[in-house]
Design a protein around this motif. Structure first.
Motif, PDB file in Angstrom:
ATOM      1  N   VAL A 220       0.834  -1.205   0.000  1.00  0.00           N
ATOM      2  CA  VAL A 220       0.000   0.000   0.000  1.00  0.00           C
ATOM      3  C   VAL A 220       0.867   1.254   0.000  1.00  0.00           C
ATOM      4  CG1 VAL A 220      -1.644   1.348   1.363  1.00  0.00           C
ATOM      5  CG2 VAL A 220      -1.977  -1.106   1.096  1.00  0.00           C
ATOM      6  N   VAL A 221       1.915   1.273   0.851  1.00  0.00           N
ATOM      7  CA  VAL A 221       2.807   2.441   0.918  1.00  0.00           C
ATOM      8  C   VAL A 221       3.465   2.686  -0.439  1.00  0.00           C
ATOM      9  CG1 VAL A 221       4.928   3.351   1.942  1.00  0.00           C
ATOM     10  CG2 VAL A 221       3.234   2.227   3.392  1.00  0.00           C
ATOM     11  N   SER A 222       3.980   1.625  -1.062  1.00  0.00           N
ATOM     12  CA  SER A 222       4.691   1.776  -2.337  1.00  0.00           C
ATOM     13  C   SER A 222       3.756   2.237  -3.446  1.00  0.00           C
ATOM     14  CB  SER A 222       5.355   0.449  -2.724  1.00  0.00           C
ATOM     15  OG  SER A 222       6.292   0.052  -1.754  1.00  0.00           O
ATOM     16  N   SER A 223       2.578   1.611  -3.533  1.00  0.00           N
ATOM     17  CA  SER A 223       1.657   1.957  -4.624  1.00  0.00           C
ATOM     18  C   SER A 223       1.091   3.365  -4.461  1.00  0.00           C
ATOM     19  CB  SER A 223       0.519   0.934  -4.690  1.00  0.00           C
ATOM     20  OG  SER A 223      -0.172   0.864  -3.456  1.00  0.00           O
ATOM     21  N   LEU A 224       0.768   3.767  -3.228  1.00  0.00           N
ATOM     22  CA  LEU A 224       0.214   5.103  -3.025  1.00  0.00           C
ATOM     23  C   LEU A 224       1.288   6.186  -3.141  1.00  0.00           C
ATOM     24  CD1 LEU A 224      -2.399   4.563  -0.176  1.00  0.00           C
ATOM     25  CD2 LEU A 224      -2.742   4.666  -2.648  1.00  0.00           C
ATOM     26  N   THR A 225       2.519   5.854  -2.808  1.00  0.00           N
ATOM     27  CA  THR A 225       3.616   6.797  -3.053  1.00  0.00           C
ATOM     28  C   THR A 225       3.755   7.059  -4.546  1.00  0.00           C
ATOM     29  OG1 THR A 225       4.806   6.036  -1.088  1.00  0.00           O
ATOM     30  CG2 THR A 225       6.089   7.193  -2.750  1.00  0.00           C
ATOM     31  N   LEU A 226       3.590   6.004  -5.336  1.00  0.00           N
ATOM     32  CA  LEU A 226       3.633   6.144  -6.792  1.00  0.00           C
ATOM     33  C   LEU A 226       2.477   7.011  -7.285  1.00  0.00           C
ATOM     34  CD1 LEU A 226       5.022   5.224  -9.416  1.00  0.00           C
ATOM     35  CD2 LEU A 226       3.487   3.248  -9.420  1.00  0.00           C
ATOM     36  N   VAL A 227       1.293   6.788  -6.743  1.00  0.00           N
ATOM     37  CA  VAL A 227       0.129   7.585  -7.136  1.00  0.00           C
ATOM     38  C   VAL A 227       0.326   9.056  -6.777  1.00  0.00           C
ATOM     39  CG1 VAL A 227      -2.325   7.983  -6.655  1.00  0.00           C
ATOM     40  CG2 VAL A 227      -1.489   5.657  -7.031  1.00  0.00           C
ATOM     41  N   LEU A 228       0.909   9.287  -5.597  1.00  0.00           N
ATOM     42  CA  LEU A 228       1.050  10.661  -5.109  1.00  0.00           C
ATOM     43  C   LEU A 228       2.041  11.477  -5.937  1.00  0.00           C
ATOM     44  CD1 LEU A 228       0.235  12.655  -2.856  1.00  0.00           C
ATOM     45  CD2 LEU A 228       2.212  11.811  -1.563  1.00  0.00           C
ATOM     46  N   TRP A 229       3.157  10.875  -6.345  1.00  0.00           N
ATOM     47  CA  TRP A 229       4.234  11.652  -6.946  1.00  0.00           C
ATOM     48  C   TRP A 229       4.372  11.505  -8.458  1.00  0.00           C
ATOM     49  CZ3 TRP A 229       5.320  15.156  -3.730  1.00  0.00           C
ATOM     50  CH2 TRP A 229       5.339  14.905  -2.349  1.00  0.00           C
ATOM     51  N   ASN A 230       3.678  10.535  -9.041  1.00  0.00           N
ATOM     52  CA  ASN A 230       3.749  10.387 -10.497  1.00  0.00           C
ATOM     53  C   ASN A 230       2.546  11.082 -11.120  1.00  0.00           C
ATOM     54  OD1 ASN A 230       3.576   9.357 -13.210  1.00  0.00           O
ATOM     55  ND2 ASN A 230       5.006   7.747 -12.607  1.00  0.00           N
ATOM     56  N   ASP A 231       2.789  12.199 -11.785  1.00  0.00           N
ATOM     57  CA  ASP A 231       1.704  13.000 -12.351  1.00  0.00           C
ATOM     58  C   ASP A 231       0.968  12.278 -13.471  1.00  0.00           C
ATOM     59  OD1 ASP A 231       2.329  15.055 -10.615  1.00  0.00           O
ATOM     60  OD2 ASP A 231       3.723  16.000 -12.040  1.00  0.00           O
ATOM     61  N   GLN A 232       1.643  11.356 -14.145  1.00  0.00           N
ATOM     62  CA  GLN A 232       1.033  10.671 -15.285  1.00  0.00           C
ATOM     63  C   GLN A 232       0.267   9.415 -14.874  1.00  0.00           C
ATOM     64  OE1 GLN A 232       4.078   9.981 -18.190  1.00  0.00           O
ATOM     65  NE2 GLN A 232       4.558  12.141 -18.444  1.00  0.00           N
ATOM     66  N   PHE A 233       0.316   9.094 -13.597  1.00  0.00           N
ATOM     67  CA  PHE A 233      -0.399   7.914 -13.097  1.00  0.00           C
ATOM     68  C   PHE A 233      -1.573   8.417 -12.264  1.00  0.00           C
ATOM     69  CE2 PHE A 233      -1.104   4.263 -10.297  1.00  0.00           C
ATOM     70  CZ  PHE A 233      -1.095   3.231 -11.223  1.00  0.00           C
ATOM     71  N   THR A 234      -2.758   8.449 -12.844  1.00  0.00           N
ATOM     72  CA  THR A 234      -3.918   9.051 -12.181  1.00  0.00           C
ATOM     73  C   THR A 234      -5.015   8.016 -11.942  1.00  0.00           C
ATOM     74  OG1 THR A 234      -4.855   9.685 -14.315  1.00  0.00           O
ATOM     75  CG2 THR A 234      -3.469  11.310 -13.187  1.00  0.00           C
ATOM     76  N   LEU A 235      -5.764   8.237 -10.878  1.00  0.00           N
ATOM     77  CA  LEU A 235      -6.921   7.416 -10.552  1.00  0.00           C
ATOM     78  C   LEU A 235      -8.135   8.332 -10.450  1.00  0.00           C
ATOM     79  CD1 LEU A 235      -5.307   5.140  -7.818  1.00  0.00           C
ATOM     80  CD2 LEU A 235      -5.743   4.543 -10.205  1.00  0.00           C
ATOM     81  N   SER A 236      -9.171   7.862  -9.814  1.00  0.00           N
ATOM     82  CA  SER A 236     -10.347   8.693  -9.597  1.00  0.00           C
ATOM     83  C   SER A 236      -9.953   9.946  -8.829  1.00  0.00           C
ATOM     84  CB  SER A 236     -11.391   7.903  -8.811  1.00  0.00           C
ATOM     85  OG  SER A 236     -12.388   8.755  -8.288  1.00  0.00           O
ATOM     86  N   PRO A 237     -10.367  11.140  -9.280  1.00  0.00           N
ATOM     87  CA  PRO A 237      -9.977  12.389  -8.590  1.00  0.00           C
ATOM     88  C   PRO A 237     -10.344  12.386  -7.108  1.00  0.00           C
ATOM     89  CG  PRO A 237     -10.955  12.879 -10.718  1.00  0.00           C
ATOM     90  CD  PRO A 237     -11.147  11.403 -10.503  1.00  0.00           C
ATOM     91  N   TRP A 238     -11.529  11.859  -6.800  1.00  0.00           N
ATOM     92  CA  TRP A 238     -11.944  11.835  -5.392  1.00  0.00           C
ATOM     93  C   TRP A 238     -11.034  10.927  -4.577  1.00  0.00           C
ATOM     94  CZ3 TRP A 238     -13.779   7.666  -2.458  1.00  0.00           C
ATOM     95  CH2 TRP A 238     -14.238   8.000  -1.179  1.00  0.00           C
ATOM     96  N   PHE A 239     -10.727   9.741  -5.123  1.00  0.00           N
ATOM     97  CA  PHE A 239      -9.849   8.813  -4.409  1.00  0.00           C
ATOM     98  C   PHE A 239      -8.463   9.411  -4.250  1.00  0.00           C
ATOM     99  CE2 PHE A 239      -6.616   5.509  -4.437  1.00  0.00           C
ATOM    100  CZ  PHE A 239      -7.056   4.653  -3.436  1.00  0.00           C
ATOM    101  N   GLU A 240      -7.939   9.973  -5.334  1.00  0.00           N
ATOM    102  CA  GLU A 240      -6.568  10.484  -5.313  1.00  0.00           C
ATOM    103  C   GLU A 240      -6.412  11.675  -4.381  1.00  0.00           C
ATOM    104  OE1 GLU A 240      -3.257  12.254  -8.457  1.00  0.00           O
ATOM    105  OE2 GLU A 240      -5.014  11.148  -9.182  1.00  0.00           O
ATOM    106  N   GLN A 241      -7.380  12.575  -4.387  1.00  0.00           N
ATOM    107  CA  GLN A 241      -7.246  13.790  -3.590  1.00  0.00           C
ATOM    108  C   GLN A 241      -7.645  13.593  -2.131  1.00  0.00           C
ATOM    109  OE1 GLN A 241      -5.882  16.775  -4.374  1.00  0.00           O
ATOM    110  NE2 GLN A 241      -5.261  15.751  -6.267  1.00  0.00           N
ATOM    111  N   SER A 242      -8.679  12.802  -1.901  1.00  0.00           N
ATOM    112  CA  SER A 242      -9.235  12.709  -0.550  1.00  0.00           C
ATOM    113  C   SER A 242      -8.749  11.500   0.243  1.00  0.00           C
ATOM    114  CB  SER A 242     -10.773  12.679  -0.625  1.00  0.00           C
ATOM    115  OG  SER A 242     -11.255  13.836  -1.263  1.00  0.00           O
ATOM    116  N   LEU A 243      -8.669  10.343  -0.388  1.00  0.00           N
ATOM    117  CA  LEU A 243      -8.351   9.118   0.361  1.00  0.00           C
ATOM    118  C   LEU A 243      -6.859   8.800   0.432  1.00  0.00           C
ATOM    119  CD1 LEU A 243     -11.135   6.510  -0.501  1.00  0.00           C
ATOM    120  CD2 LEU A 243     -10.828   7.880   1.556  1.00  0.00           C
ATOM    121  N   VAL A 244      -6.107   9.173  -0.584  1.00  0.00           N
ATOM    122  CA  VAL A 244      -4.677   8.833  -0.617  1.00  0.00           C
ATOM    123  C   VAL A 244      -3.936   9.308   0.635  1.00  0.00           C
ATOM    124  CG1 VAL A 244      -2.486   9.339  -1.778  1.00  0.00           C
ATOM    125  CG2 VAL A 244      -4.439   8.521  -3.091  1.00  0.00           C
ATOM    126  N   PRO A 245      -4.115  10.552   1.106  1.00  0.00           N
ATOM    127  CA  PRO A 245      -3.389  10.949   2.327  1.00  0.00           C
ATOM    128  C   PRO A 245      -3.713  10.072   3.527  1.00  0.00           C
ATOM    129  CG  PRO A 245      -4.286  12.870   1.217  1.00  0.00           C
ATOM    130  CD  PRO A 245      -4.882  11.680   0.544  1.00  0.00           C
TER     131      PRO A 245
END
Length: 389
Positions: free
Chosen positions: A50-75
């Motif tokens: 989870v730490v590795s995959s979400l770190t990738l989501v957080l810092w890789n601009d070209q790897f995007t998911l649902s805006p709500w998930f990425e902005q609200s749940l990732v932290p």
């Protein structure tokens, strides 16, 4: 020109997450040994995934998911997982080193830091954008300070758990010495190496976070990339250890059963029984002798035997028994009629069952190797200073 979605550091994060998932699945289908260590290691692997995959989501601009998930749940998910990896690995080490370990309600106390973190994130309304802005220095001052404190907390807690794990392994070694006359050092050395690796890795994570506050982003980026590589290596080391050595670790008694009988000095009859067992019955010649077997042989409670050895003789069971074995080996090596015995024969006859343990003990207590001792005994020069001074 082609645009690359992932660079090499991103690939390492992706590989770490994928491998953790695969190893967790593989670990769940392994035969169970009636303890919680398998489940705890699986939990640790999933947390790192989870730490590795979400770190990738957080810092890789070209790897995007649902805006709500990425902005609200990732932290919430990322920082909670960052905090949970400490308790998961500490409890895993506890399951390896404590007899009859089982998860209970008291272990839920380890979730308190996660609860505090979630509360702080909710009150501040932290989003993924806030975490990214913190690294670029564009966050507002109050928000920046608050998020920095949250990151500090998320990096410091795992490091504290790594220290606790190291202390746990050291205490386990002491417990083995109090209960056994023979145990393999290989599994312990590897376990110690893993705890030190964990301490250095999470210490590096904490250092990277601190350095990022006072240095350029380039330096902190390189330190973060190195951290990802170390994590990848550690994951493989933990899994290899769980398959190869973890099941060979000896059990120790619960802590409450090892408490001394009283604060007073042991009784003379108890001391006499212990001494008689060693000097007259030569119980130390029994291979793989442990404290429980010793106490049954002389009809004394294990805690009382331990008290005699610790308080009267000033040592632990491991050192106590093996010092007698060394004396027996010295007698055999110095006996002209036993000159046809090999060193291996001597160590087995003396009660040792490990060649490395015998040589280590003999050299430490006598000051020379068994072969050198035999030569000096044959030449009649044992009283001379082995250093030649």
């Amino acid at each position: 020109m082609k645009a690359y979605i992932f660079n090499i550091p991103d690939v390492v994060l992706l590989m770490t997450a994928a491998e953790c998932l695969l190893l967790a699945i593989f670990h769940t289908i392994l035969p169970k040994r009636g303890r919680d260590d398998g489940r705890l290691l699986t939990a640790f692997l999933l947390i790192i995934a989870v730490v590795s995959s979400l770190t990738l989501v957080l810092w890789n601009d070209q790897f995007t998911l649902s805006p709500w998930f990425e902005q609200s749940l990732v932290p919430y998910l990322l920082l909670s997982a960052q905090l949970l990896k400490g308790p998961a690995i500490y409890l895993y080490f506890s399951s390896l080193t404590k007899k009859s370990f089982a998860l209970n309600r008291k272990h839920a106390l380890h979730l308190i830091p996660v609860g505090l973190l979630i509360l702080a994130l909710a009150v501040l309304g932290v989003t993924s954008a806030d975490l990214r802005h913190l690294s670029t220095g564009t966050a507002s001052a109050p928000a920046e300070y608050a998020i920095e404190w949250i990151w500090d907390f998320a990096c410091l807690v795992p490091f504290c758990y790594a220290i606790a794990s190291l202390r746990l392994v050291r205490r386990y070694r002491k417990e083995l010495q109090d209960e056994y006359s023979d145990f393999s050092e290989v599994e312990l050395h590897w376990l110690s190496a893993l705890t030190w690796g964990l301490l250095l890795s999470w210490g590096w994570t904490l250092l990277t976070h601190i350095v990022a506050k006072f240095s350029s982003s380039v330096v902190s980026d390189y330190m973060g990339i190195a951290d990802n590589y170390v994590t990848f290596i550690l994951i493989n080391a933990f899994f290899a250890y769980s398959l190869t050595y973890a099941h060979q670790l000896l059990d120790t008694k619960p802590e409450e059963s090892r408490e001394p009988v009283s604060e007073d000095e042991p009784s003379e009859p108890a001391i006499a029984k212990v001494r008689n067992a060693m000097e007259s019955e030569r119980i130390y010649l029994k291979k793989n002798l442990n404290l429980e077997q010793f106490s049954e042989r002389i009809d004394l409670p294990a805690k009382e035997v331990s008290s005699v050895i610790n308080k009267h003789f000033g040592t632990n069971f491991f050192e106590f028994v093996n010092s007698y074995r060394v004396e027996a080996a010295k007698a055999l090596l110095a006996d002209p009629e036993k000159s046809d015995m090999t060193v291996l024969d001597v160590l087995l006859e003396s009660g040792f069952n490990s060649k490395s343990a015998f040589h280590r003990f003999f050299s430490r207590l006598v000051g020379m190797s068994p072969t050198e001792y035999r030569k000096r005994a044959a030449a009649g020069t044992l009283d001379e200073d082995p250093t030649g001074s």
